[in-house]
Scaffold this active site. Structure first.
Site, PDB file in Angstrom:
ATOM      1  N   SER A 425       0.827  -1.211   0.000  1.00  0.00           N
ATOM      2  CA  SER A 425       0.000   0.000   0.000  1.00  0.00           C
ATOM      3  C   SER A 425       0.853   1.250   0.000  1.00  0.00           C
ATOM      4  O   SER A 425       0.464   2.276  -0.539  1.00  0.00           O
ATOM      5  CB  SER A 425      -0.865   0.065   1.254  1.00  0.00           C
ATOM      6  OG  SER A 425      -1.828  -0.914   1.249  1.00  0.00           O
ATOM      7  N   HIS A 446      -2.818  -3.910  -6.347  1.00  0.00           N
ATOM      8  CA  HIS A 446      -3.214  -3.412  -5.033  1.00  0.00           C
ATOM      9  C   HIS A 446      -4.708  -3.611  -4.790  1.00  0.00           C
ATOM     10  O   HIS A 446      -5.552  -2.941  -5.380  1.00  0.00           O
ATOM     11  CB  HIS A 446      -2.857  -1.918  -4.927  1.00  0.00           C
ATOM     12  CG  HIS A 446      -3.119  -1.344  -3.580  1.00  0.00           C
ATOM     13  ND1 HIS A 446      -3.901  -0.229  -3.367  1.00  0.00           N
ATOM     14  CD2 HIS A 446      -2.706  -1.744  -2.344  1.00  0.00           C
ATOM     15  CE1 HIS A 446      -3.948   0.031  -2.073  1.00  0.00           C
ATOM     16  NE2 HIS A 446      -3.239  -0.863  -1.435  1.00  0.00           N
ATOM     17  N   GLU A 458      -6.193  -1.637  -7.944  1.00  0.00           N
ATOM     18  CA  GLU A 458      -5.289  -0.738  -8.644  1.00  0.00           C
ATOM     19  C   GLU A 458      -4.122  -1.554  -9.215  1.00  0.00           C
ATOM     20  O   GLU A 458      -3.501  -2.327  -8.487  1.00  0.00           O
ATOM     21  CB  GLU A 458      -4.768   0.338  -7.688  1.00  0.00           C
ATOM     22  CG  GLU A 458      -5.850   1.328  -7.285  1.00  0.00           C
ATOM     23  CD  GLU A 458      -5.427   2.287  -6.177  1.00  0.00           C
ATOM     24  OE1 GLU A 458      -5.866   3.442  -6.191  1.00  0.00           O
ATOM     25  OE2 GLU A 458      -4.670   1.863  -5.273  1.00  0.00           O
ATOM     26  N   ASN A 496      -6.107   5.562  -1.773  1.00  0.00           N
ATOM     27  CA  ASN A 496      -5.637   5.964  -0.449  1.00  0.00           C
ATOM     28  C   ASN A 496      -5.188   7.416  -0.428  1.00  0.00           C
ATOM     29  O   ASN A 496      -5.317   8.102   0.596  1.00  0.00           O
ATOM     30  CB  ASN A 496      -4.516   5.045   0.028  1.00  0.00           C
ATOM     31  CG  ASN A 496      -5.050   3.671   0.398  1.00  0.00           C
ATOM     32  OD1 ASN A 496      -6.265   3.499   0.568  1.00  0.00           O
ATOM     33  ND2 ASN A 496      -4.183   2.693   0.510  1.00  0.00           N
TER      34      ASN A 496
HETATM   35  P1  NAI Z   1      -1.037  -9.168   7.842  1.00  0.00           P
HETATM   36  O1  NAI Z   1      -0.172  -8.754   8.942  1.00  0.00           O
HETATM   37  O2  NAI Z   1      -2.453  -9.501   8.100  1.00  0.00           O
HETATM   38  O3  NAI Z   1      -0.388 -10.434   7.094  1.00  0.00           O
HETATM   39  C1  NAI Z   1       0.943 -10.519   6.731  1.00  0.00           C
HETATM   40  C2  NAI Z   1       1.321 -11.991   6.698  1.00  0.00           C
HETATM   41  O4  NAI Z   1       2.570 -12.118   6.071  1.00  0.00           O
HETATM   42  C3  NAI Z   1       1.447 -12.622   8.080  1.00  0.00           C
HETATM   43  O5  NAI Z   1       0.605 -13.753   8.162  1.00  0.00           O
HETATM   44  C4  NAI Z   1       2.906 -12.996   8.173  1.00  0.00           C
HETATM   45  O6  NAI Z   1       3.128 -14.185   8.865  1.00  0.00           O
HETATM   46  C5  NAI Z   1       3.285 -13.160   6.711  1.00  0.00           C
HETATM   47  N1  NAI Z   1       4.689 -12.979   6.443  1.00  0.00           N
HETATM   48  C6  NAI Z   1       5.528 -12.010   6.869  1.00  0.00           C
HETATM   49  N2  NAI Z   1       6.764 -12.200   6.368  1.00  0.00           N
HETATM   50  C7  NAI Z   1       6.708 -13.294   5.608  1.00  0.00           C
HETATM   51  C8  NAI Z   1       7.653 -14.006   4.816  1.00  0.00           C
HETATM   52  N3  NAI Z   1       8.896 -13.573   4.683  1.00  0.00           N
HETATM   53  N4  NAI Z   1       7.239 -15.108   4.149  1.00  0.00           N
HETATM   54  C9  NAI Z   1       5.975 -15.534   4.234  1.00  0.00           C
HETATM   55  N5  NAI Z   1       5.037 -14.909   4.969  1.00  0.00           N
HETATM   56  C10 NAI Z   1       5.393 -13.804   5.638  1.00  0.00           C
HETATM   57  O7  NAI Z   1      -0.910  -8.011   6.732  1.00  0.00           O
HETATM   58  P2  NAI Z   1      -1.966  -7.514   5.665  1.00  0.00           P
HETATM   59  O8  NAI Z   1      -2.848  -6.500   6.270  1.00  0.00           O
HETATM   60  O9  NAI Z   1      -2.557  -8.670   4.999  1.00  0.00           O
HETATM   61  O10 NAI Z   1      -1.029  -6.723   4.641  1.00  0.00           O
HETATM   62  C11 NAI Z   1      -0.193  -7.405   3.748  1.00  0.00           C
HETATM   63  C12 NAI Z   1       0.229  -6.450   2.634  1.00  0.00           C
HETATM   64  O11 NAI Z   1      -0.916  -5.954   1.990  1.00  0.00           O
HETATM   65  C13 NAI Z   1       0.997  -5.226   3.103  1.00  0.00           C
HETATM   66  O12 NAI Z   1       1.949  -4.909   2.117  1.00  0.00           O
HETATM   67  C14 NAI Z   1      -0.074  -4.136   3.161  1.00  0.00           C
HETATM   68  O13 NAI Z   1       0.463  -2.852   2.941  1.00  0.00           O
HETATM   69  C15 NAI Z   1      -0.934  -4.529   1.992  1.00  0.00           C
HETATM   70  N6  NAI Z   1      -2.325  -4.083   2.065  1.00  0.00           N
HETATM   71  C16 NAI Z   1      -3.041  -4.145   3.228  1.00  0.00           C
HETATM   72  C17 NAI Z   1      -4.348  -3.722   3.269  1.00  0.00           C
HETATM   73  C18 NAI Z   1      -5.159  -3.835   4.513  1.00  0.00           C
HETATM   74  O14 NAI Z   1      -6.210  -3.209   4.595  1.00  0.00           O
HETATM   75  N7  NAI Z   1      -4.736  -4.598   5.489  1.00  0.00           N
HETATM   76  C19 NAI Z   1      -5.011  -3.169   2.063  1.00  0.00           C
HETATM   77  C20 NAI Z   1      -4.195  -3.220   0.871  1.00  0.00           C
HETATM   78  C21 NAI Z   1      -2.885  -3.637   0.895  1.00  0.00           C
END
Ligand code: NAI
Length: 679
Positions: A425, A446, A458, A496
């Site tokens: 993001s 995205h 996006e 955003n």
């Molecule tokens: P989250 O914290 O819910 O999930 C991240 C996951 O990645 C965790 O389960 C973690 O164990 C895993 N992880 C971390 N390092 C890892 C690795 N090296 N190998 C494998 N797994 C790994 O995070 P979320 O909210 O799902 O966000 C993920 C991405 O999506 C971020 O880049 C965020 O900016 C983006 N994003 C998030 C949004 C939201 O509303 N939460 C909306 C749009 C994009």
């Protein structure tokens, strides 16, 4: 079949059997789908003339197009209507023509395979019988309300009479579709048959002259009562249902549908011009024009990705958190094989459990389909899928160094032609891409949270992103039935970047002493699906602080109350308290308001009108909504000027489908333009 051809019509084909049965196929010339253009309608009148002159024993109306039965009226023609008189004439022509069809002396049957929408369903309703083909593509709906208009060609008369007003009003007020089985259950179809027997079934019912399905006495009695003595009660209930979602000022059509059914026998032409339910009111309100604009914007987004054949069979998702888990589930739902990687099986398990619930809802409890879909979603803690995948989507923590080292590893193991995508993001695509030997392979895809509900995605072009990679990413987004919006790599991309300043302004109002409830009520009354303060709570206060800093740059201090709440661990919905207290996923608000938005955001983003403020809201200071919206409008304009999106229409499309911006306005820039024009 012994058949004879007659006529030289352009769009309709009539065949007569020796049995006396006539088959009428619609095959609109030079079009992939059947739409009821003026030409198709006037030719249909000539078909009826020919049938009057030599009446068949029975008539079956079907489509010769593989794309479906009839997609509806011709929206292009509708968009060109320039006066209320022209609109009235269009309604009148369809109303009279379908009344004429309904009155023919011989039995008529609509054989419905594929889409049967709007005017197409009104045509089918004017037939004596309907047979639907039991296939996933068969869908019946009266979606006029989504364009801000009413089903004026007999839908408001015949659908309530056929299936009862409660079910009919529900379909007409939401515009939702029903599949073949549900159509049969509702009594909308007389029979639901497999494709291989559809023609013989149609022949038997049409020639037999008897409905295949008779309603039980009790059901008939209930329907009679609801069409008669209980009419007002049913109408009032439908009005209340509509008022919970939209205001009459912004969306006149759903209220007009109820009135026209209750007081005018379903005939829109009978409503006096001065009445709020009249065609004059509907066609002169900007809503219908704006919703047609939104429809066209949606079509424009859908067209992106058409130039790509890329249809990934195997998608690998890294990160099984909030986003990665749901992205994987949505891909599996669309038939793709998905391997889902995280640091351990324990971290993947909740995503699979969430996916199972989603599949049950989407497959409506069809256990076999649920199992097949689950079989396609494979937990992959070792990342074995990387080497086989056509597309790899990264959705791990928002941490640059971790993402960089992950991508270096992925590039080494992935197929050379696999598309590499990040869901980041707030990180710069360029900073991640330089970890790759070939930075042109990286593209941003995205998604928005919650992924299954929000239609926009996006597609982010970094400085180095290869054009073909971008095309493939866009094609993939269409394959999962989302709306791709091409954007340039810039902080916050489009959605955003415009939501940030809007939420910040809302929090500033709260800082100045306006109650969160009042701020939210003002924006909901404007037509937003959810108030901005509630949105901050939903996104998470910690995320809002981080995003605010990233967007506004260092040195821009977030509001003091926001920082204090974060310091106290009050992070919004996920922690149970933020600006509001949250119970069972709902924000508790002060007296007189606080209906939580529930699943309405999804519905709104599918094109159904958004939710309006409850009638009993506290007084809203004049100019409050305008104040909170001003930074959003300015940011949208900025994104266009800086080339983040290609033009103003695409910016409007993105903010409507990505942020739920009030569709009845036609989008933020369109809205701002009309303010300038009319004030
Ligand atoms: P989250 O914290 O819910 O999930 C991240 C996951 O990645 C965790 O389960 C973690 O164990 C895993 N992880 C971390 N390092 C890892 C690795 N090296 N190998 C494998 N797994 C790994 O995070 P979320 O909210 O799902 O966000 C993920 C991405 O999506 C971020 O880049 C965020 O900016 C983006 N994003 C998030 C949004 C939201 O509303 N939460 C909306 C749009 C994009």
């Amino acid at each position: 079949m012994s058949a004879s051809m007659e006529n030289d019509w352009k769009h309709w084909r009539l065949r007569r059997e020796d049995t006396g049965l006539a088959w009428l196929d619609l095959d609109k010339a030079d079009a992939s789908a059947n739409v009821l253009s003026s030409e198709v309608m006037s030719e249909f009148a000539r078909v009826l003339d020919a049938l009057d002159a030599a009446p068949p024993k029975a008539l079956v109306i079907a489509s010769a197009k593989p794309a479906g039965f009839i997609a509806g009226a011709d929206i292009e023609e509708f968009s060109r209507l320039d006066s209320v008189l022209a609109a009235r004439m269009l309604v009148e022509r369809g109303w009279l023509l379908f009344n004429r069809l309904a009155a023919v002396p011989y039995p008529t049957l609509a054989l419905i395979r594929g889409h049967c929408m709007g005017g197409g369903l009104e045509l089918a309703l004017a037939c004596r019988y309907r047979i639907v083909v039991d296939e996933p593509g068969t869908k019946l709906a009266l979606p006029e309300v989504m364009l801000g208009i009413v089903p004026g060609w007999g839908g408001m008369l015949r659908l309530p009479a056929l299936i009862g007003p409660a079910a009919a009003l529900d379909l007409m007020l939401t515009g939702k579709s029903v599949d073949a089985k549900k159509a049969k259950r509702l009594g909308l179809a007389d029979d639901c048959v497999p494709a291989r027997v559809m023609e013989s079934a149609a022949r038997i019912v049409a020639l037999g002259g008897k409905p295949a399905r008779k309603l039980p006495v009790q059901e008939r009695a209930t329907r009679w009562a609801m069409n008669g003595p209980l009419r007002k009660m049913v109408a009032d209930k439908a009005r209340a249902q509509a008022a919970r979602k939209v205001s009459r000022a912004n969306y006149p059509a759903p209220f007009a549908i109820v009135d026209i059914w209750e007081k005018y026998g379903g005939n829109a032409l009978d409503v006096p011009a001065s009445d709020p339910s009249s065609l004059d009111t509907i066609f002169t309100s900007p809503t219908a024009r704006n919703l047609v604009r939104v429809f066209h914007l949606q079509e424009r987004l859908k067209a992106f990705g058409k130039d790509s054949e890329f249809a990934p069979r195997h998608v690998h998702v890294v990160g099984a958190g909030v986003m990665g888990g749901d992205i994987a589930a949505v891909c599996a739902l669309r038939g793709m094989t998905v391997t889902l990687q995280d640091q351990s099986v324990e971290r993947i398990a909740p995503a699979i459990a969430r996916a199972a619930k989603l599949f049950e809802r989407r497959h409506k409890g069809d256990a076999r389909q649920v199992r097949f879909t689950l079989d396609r979603l494979i937990p992959d803690p070792q990342g074995q899928g990387v080497a086989r995948a056509d597309l790899i989507i990264e959705a791990i923590f928002e941490n640059l160094e971790v993402k960089r080292s992950l991508f270096a590893d992925l590039e080494a193991r992935a197929r050379p032609d696999a598309v590499l995508a990040t869901n980041t993001s707030s990180l710069r695509l360029e900073d991640i891409a330089t970890a790759l030997k070939d930075p042109s392979r990286l593209v941003g895809i995205h998604f928005f949270n919650p992924v299954p509900m929000l239609p926009l995605v996006e597609v982010v072009q970094g400085e180095a992103t290869d054009a073909e990679v971008l095309r493939r990413a866009t094609g993939f987004v269409r394959r999962i039935d989302k709306l791709p919006l091409p954007v340039k790599s810039a902080p916050g991309f489009l959605v955003n970047a415009v939501l940030g300043p809007y939420m910040l302004e809302a929090l500033r109002c709260v800082e100045e002493g306006v109650a969160p409830e009042t701020v939210d009520a003002a924006l909901v009354a404007f037509g937003m699906p959810m108030g901005p303060v509630e949105l901050v709570d939903t996104v998470g206060l910690d995320i809002a602080v981080a995003a605010g800093r990233a967007l506004a740059g260092e040195g821009a201090e977030p509001p003091a109350r926001l920082l204090k709440l974060v310091a106290e661990g009050k992070l919004g919905r996920k922690s149970g308290e933020g600006y509001y207290r949250w119970v069972e996923g709902k924000a508790l608000k002060g007296a007189g308001e606080g209906r939580a938005p529930g699943g309405l955001l999804a519905r709104l983003l599918k094109g159904v009108p958004g939710r309006q403020g409850p009638a009993a809201s506290p007084p809203i200071p004049p100019g409050l909504a305008e104040r909170v919206l001003a930074p959003l409008l300015a940011a949208t304009q900025r994104c266009v000027e800086q080339g983040v999106v290609a033009d103003a229409d695409l910016a409007d499309a993105g903010v409507i489908f990505g942020a739920g911006f009030a569709p009845h306005t036609g989008g933020p820039l369109h809205h701002a333009g009309s303010l300038v024009r009319y004030t």
